[in-house]
Enzyme design. Structure first.
Site, short mmCIF file in Angstrom:
data_model
loop_
_atom_site.label_atom_id
_atom_site.label_comp_id
_atom_site.label_asym_id
_atom_site.label_seq_id
_atom_site.Cartn_x
_atom_site.Cartn_y
_atom_site.Cartn_z
N ASP A 59 -48.42 -7.22 -76.46
CA ASP A 59 -47.99 -7.69 -77.78
C ASP A 59 -48.41 -9.14 -77.95
OD1 ASP A 59 -46.17 -8.77 -79.92
OD2 ASP A 59 -45.32 -6.76 -79.80
N VAL B 260 -45.71 -2.71 -88.54
CA VAL B 260 -47.03 -2.08 -88.56
C VAL B 260 -46.80 -0.58 -88.70
CG1 VAL B 260 -49.18 -1.65 -87.32
CG2 VAL B 260 -48.07 -3.89 -87.14
N HIS C 19 -45.42 3.12 -82.79
CA HIS C 19 -45.66 2.40 -81.55
C HIS C 19 -44.36 2.22 -80.80
CE1 HIS C 19 -45.01 -0.61 -84.73
NE2 HIS C 19 -44.55 -1.42 -83.80
#
Length: 113
Positions: A29, A95, A99
């Protein structure tokens, strides 16, 4: 498609990739919330958890198994770690490509903090 994670998958933009197979990509990240903070994504674009199809169980299992494997490889599996998925705006998703966040290397409290 204007998806940040799809662009990382396609190598249109760089990502600090730590794992890849035919279905899954994992990368560090860019704004880590723990000493280890890895994002684990399917290579197939799925916008939110709400968009999962009946046939996606194996893929979701693959994401989870990848998180456990990465935690073991990095040496914090036995101490403990956090795995988080956010869904939509009020769930904290920024986003829109599903994920999984794998965070380890420090203690965590609940709620997140």
């Amino acid at each position: 498609m204007d998806c940040l994670f799809c662009k990382i998958i396609d190598r249109e933009i760089p990502g600090d990739i730590v794992y890849e197979d035919d279905e899954v990509l994992a990368f560090n990240d860019i704004n880590p919330q723990a000493p280890t903070h890895i994002l684990i994504i399917p290579k197939r674009h799925i916008a939110t958890l709400n968009d999962l199809a009946d046939g996606d169980q194996a893929l979701m299992g693959r994401l989870t198994q990848t998180a456990a494997t990465l935690a073991k490889e990095r040496g914090f599996a036995d101490d403990g770690y956090r795995v988080v998925m956010n869904c939509n705006e009020k769930g904290g998703q920024t986003v829109y490509h599903i994920h999984m966040h794998l965070m380890g290397g420090r203690g965590f409290t609940w709620p997140a903090g």
